[in-house]
Write a protein that holds these residues in place. Structure first.
Motif, PDB file in Angstrom:
ATOM      1  N   CYS A 100       0.880  -1.057   0.152  1.00  0.00           N
ATOM      2  CA  CYS A 100      -0.038  -0.141   0.422  1.00  0.00           C
ATOM      3  C   CYS A 100       0.744   1.255   0.255  1.00  0.00           C
ATOM      4  O   CYS A 100       0.923   1.921   0.010  1.00  0.00           O
ATOM      5  N   GLY A 101       2.272   0.981   0.594  1.00  0.00           N
ATOM      6  CA  GLY A 101       2.896   2.290   0.347  1.00  0.00           C
ATOM      7  C   GLY A 101       3.454   2.897   1.017  1.00  0.00           C
ATOM      8  O   GLY A 101       3.636   4.064   1.622  1.00  0.00           O
ATOM      9  N   ARG A 116       9.177 -11.049  13.150  1.00  0.00           N
ATOM     10  CA  ARG A 116       8.575 -11.149  11.675  1.00  0.00           C
ATOM     11  C   ARG A 116       7.834  -9.498  11.295  1.00  0.00           C
ATOM     12  O   ARG A 116       7.086  -9.275  11.919  1.00  0.00           O
ATOM     13  N   GLY A 117       8.268  -8.970  10.821  1.00  0.00           N
ATOM     14  CA  GLY A 117       7.993  -7.916  10.392  1.00  0.00           C
ATOM     15  C   GLY A 117       6.658  -7.527   9.935  1.00  0.00           C
ATOM     16  O   GLY A 117       6.864  -8.790   8.612  1.00  0.00           O
ATOM     17  N   PHE A 118       5.896  -6.521  10.009  1.00  0.00           N
ATOM     18  CA  PHE A 118       4.432  -6.430   8.772  1.00  0.00           C
ATOM     19  C   PHE A 118       4.547  -5.330   8.906  1.00  0.00           C
ATOM     20  O   PHE A 118       4.628  -4.291   9.177  1.00  0.00           O
ATOM     21  N   CYS A 119       3.661  -4.070   7.402  1.00  0.00           N
ATOM     22  CA  CYS A 119       3.160  -3.137   7.488  1.00  0.00           C
ATOM     23  C   CYS A 119       1.971  -3.103   8.798  1.00  0.00           C
ATOM     24  O   CYS A 119       0.917  -4.230   7.962  1.00  0.00           O
ATOM     25  N   GLY A 120       1.420  -2.483   9.249  1.00  0.00           N
ATOM     26  CA  GLY A 120      -0.199  -2.390  10.067  1.00  0.00           C
ATOM     27  C   GLY A 120      -0.769  -1.859   9.057  1.00  0.00           C
ATOM     28  O   GLY A 120      -2.129  -2.271   9.833  1.00  0.00           O
ATOM     29  N   THR A 121      -0.772  -1.343   7.867  1.00  0.00           N
ATOM     30  CA  THR A 121      -2.257  -1.207   7.324  1.00  0.00           C
ATOM     31  C   THR A 121      -2.021  -2.340   6.665  1.00  0.00           C
ATOM     32  O   THR A 121      -3.314  -2.736   6.055  1.00  0.00           O
ATOM     33  N   CYS A 122      -1.457  -2.808   5.217  1.00  0.00           N
ATOM     34  CA  CYS A 122      -2.126  -3.139   4.267  1.00  0.00           C
ATOM     35  C   CYS A 122      -1.630  -5.032   4.653  1.00  0.00           C
ATOM     36  O   CYS A 122      -2.024  -6.019   4.250  1.00  0.00           O
ATOM     37  N   GLY A 123      -0.329  -5.316   5.613  1.00  0.00           N
ATOM     38  CA  GLY A 123      -0.327  -6.495   5.983  1.00  0.00           C
ATOM     39  C   GLY A 123       1.108  -7.268   5.010  1.00  0.00           C
ATOM     40  O   GLY A 123       1.615  -8.405   5.705  1.00  0.00           O
ATOM     41  N   SER A 124       1.510  -6.556   4.233  1.00  0.00           N
ATOM     42  CA  SER A 124       3.295  -6.943   3.888  1.00  0.00           C
ATOM     43  C   SER A 124       3.575  -7.757   4.542  1.00  0.00           C
ATOM     44  O   SER A 124       4.165  -6.813   5.757  1.00  0.00           O
ATOM     45  N   THR A 125       4.767  -8.755   4.158  1.00  0.00           N
ATOM     46  CA  THR A 125       5.649  -8.939   4.881  1.00  0.00           C
ATOM     47  C   THR A 125       6.729  -7.855   5.026  1.00  0.00           C
ATOM     48  O   THR A 125       7.569  -7.618   3.554  1.00  0.00           O
TER      49      THR A 125
END
Length: 141
Positions: free
Chosen positions: A14-15, A71-80
């Motif tokens: 999502c950027g 494991r890190g991820f985007c809190g908005t779109c969930g991307s790894t």
């Protein structure tokens, strides 16, 4: 001869999260362990970076997936975003976040004996079994 340092910029789907890393040689590494497969729905491929150069901005979150890793991820779109080792604070960013990840070549696979038959990687790079991977992480290899 001095090797060129590459600055590589990436982003989540999502950027909202952006990442910048430095790499001399953006080599790729793949992991087939069950946790990586569950986290990414496939193998996890990371890009090799210079230690301490990962800069992250945006709603990045992390999940303690074991005693030794996050494991890190985007809190908005969930991307790894990354696989991180707790003992040394290293974060290994997901190669798919970076348009420039195609600069690198696959150099190492972890847990090859756990790799599903449907997507085994070809090539002459180093391939470690579960036993060899664990020994490497424990500092024996």
């Amino acid at each position: 001869m001095t090797k060129a340092v590459h600055s590589i910029k990436g982003r989540c789907l999502c950027g909202a999260v952006t990442l910048t890393v430095q790499s001399v040689n953006p080599r790729l590494r793949a992991c087939h362990c069950d946790m990586c497969r569950r986290h990414t729905s496939g193998m996890f491929i990371s890009v090799d970076t210079l230690p301490g150069t990962l800069e992250v901005s945006g709603p990045a979150q992390s999940f303690a997936s074991s005693e030794w890793a996050e494991r890190g991820f985007c809190g908005t779109c969930g991307s790894t975003l990354w696989y991180g080792t707790v003992h040394d604070g290293m974060r290994h960013p997901a190669a798919g976040l970076f348009d420039a990840a195609d600069l690198g070549e696959m150099t190492l696979e972890f847990f090859v004996d756990e790799c599903p038959q449907g997507y085994a990687l070809s090539g002459d790079h180093r391939k470690l079994s579960t036993e060899e991977t664990i020994a490497m992480f424990e500092g024996d290899a």
